[in-house]
Motif scaffolding. Structure first.
Motif, short mmCIF file in Angstrom:
data_model
loop_
_atom_site.label_atom_id
_atom_site.label_comp_id
_atom_site.label_asym_id
_atom_site.label_seq_id
_atom_site.Cartn_x
_atom_site.Cartn_y
_atom_site.Cartn_z
N CYS A 185 1.96 14.85 -1.98
CA CYS A 185 1.92 15.11 -0.54
C CYS A 185 3.30 15.37 0.09
O CYS A 185 3.38 15.76 1.24
N GLY A 186 4.38 15.14 -0.65
CA GLY A 186 5.71 15.44 -0.13
C GLY A 186 6.37 14.34 0.65
O GLY A 186 7.49 14.51 1.12
N ARG A 187 5.72 13.20 0.81
CA ARG A 187 6.36 12.08 1.52
C ARG A 187 7.53 11.58 0.69
O ARG A 187 7.56 11.76 -0.53
N VAL A 188 8.49 10.93 1.34
CA VAL A 188 9.66 10.41 0.65
C VAL A 188 9.81 8.92 0.90
O VAL A 188 9.35 8.41 1.93
N ALA B 165 12.92 7.22 4.83
CA ALA B 165 13.33 8.62 4.76
C ALA B 165 14.85 8.75 4.68
O ALA B 165 15.36 9.58 3.92
N ARG B 166 15.57 7.92 5.44
CA ARG B 166 17.04 7.97 5.40
C ARG B 166 17.59 7.59 4.03
O ARG B 166 18.60 8.12 3.60
N ASN B 167 16.93 6.65 3.36
CA ASN B 167 17.41 6.14 2.09
C ASN B 167 16.60 6.64 0.90
O ASN B 167 16.59 6.03 -0.16
N ALA B 168 15.92 7.74 1.06
CA ALA B 168 14.96 8.22 0.06
C ALA B 168 15.61 8.54 -1.28
O ALA B 168 16.64 9.22 -1.35
N ASN B 169 14.98 8.03 -2.34
CA ASN B 169 15.34 8.35 -3.72
C ASN B 169 14.20 9.04 -4.44
O ASN B 169 14.37 9.57 -5.53
N TYR B 170 13.00 9.01 -3.84
CA TYR B 170 11.80 9.54 -4.48
C TYR B 170 11.01 10.39 -3.49
O TYR B 170 11.04 10.14 -2.30
N LYS C 60 0.85 -1.18 0.00
CA LYS C 60 0.00 0.00 0.00
C LYS C 60 0.89 1.24 0.00
O LYS C 60 1.86 1.32 0.74
N GLU C 61 0.56 2.19 -0.83
CA GLU C 61 1.35 3.42 -0.89
C GLU C 61 1.29 4.15 0.45
O GLU C 61 0.23 4.29 1.05
N ILE C 62 2.43 4.61 0.93
CA ILE C 62 2.47 5.26 2.23
C ILE C 62 1.67 6.57 2.22
O ILE C 62 1.25 7.05 3.26
N CYS C 63 1.43 7.10 1.05
CA CYS C 63 0.62 8.32 0.93
C CYS C 63 -0.82 8.07 1.41
O CYS C 63 -1.51 9.01 1.81
N LYS C 64 -1.24 6.83 1.37
CA LYS C 64 -2.62 6.49 1.73
C LYS C 64 -2.75 5.86 3.11
O LYS C 64 -3.82 5.45 3.52
N LYS D 90 9.86 3.81 -5.50
CA LYS D 90 8.74 4.60 -6.02
C LYS D 90 7.39 3.92 -5.86
O LYS D 90 6.36 4.59 -5.84
N ALA D 91 7.36 2.61 -5.70
CA ALA D 91 6.09 1.90 -5.53
C ALA D 91 5.37 2.27 -4.23
O ALA D 91 4.18 2.04 -4.10
N LEU D 92 6.08 2.88 -3.30
CA LEU D 92 5.48 3.26 -2.02
C LEU D 92 4.80 4.63 -2.06
O LEU D 92 4.19 5.04 -1.09
N LEU D 93 4.90 5.34 -3.18
CA LEU D 93 4.34 6.68 -3.30
C LEU D 93 3.29 6.74 -4.40
O LEU D 93 3.39 6.04 -5.41
N CYS D 94 2.29 7.62 -4.24
CA CYS D 94 1.22 7.69 -5.25
C CYS D 94 1.63 8.51 -6.48
O CYS D 94 1.21 8.20 -7.59
N LYS D 95 2.43 9.52 -6.32
CA LYS D 95 2.91 10.37 -7.44
C LYS D 95 4.42 10.56 -7.30
O LYS D 95 4.91 11.65 -7.01
#
Length: 58
Positions: free
Chosen positions: A39-42, A29-34, A8-12, A46-51
């Protein structure tokens, strides 16, 4: 339980999901590439984010 969260995307995620997975979120967050354009989450993947927006495109 962590594997179920990854699908599930963390945005949701709701507040309870965030609180129960705080260690996973901090690792992402420590290893963020996207970053999410909506919503600005990192996250590291990329599968963890909606956009997702790659740091290479920023």
């Amino acid at each position: 339980m962590k594997d179920k969260k990854k699908k599930k995307e963390i945005c949701k995620w709701d507040r309870d999901e965030i609180e129960s997975s705080i260690d996973f979120l901090l690792e992402q967050a420590r290893n963020a590439n996207y970053a999410c354009k909506k919503c600005g989450r990192v996250a590291e993947t990329k599968a963890l984010l909606c956009k997702p927006l790659s740091e290479n495109k920023a």
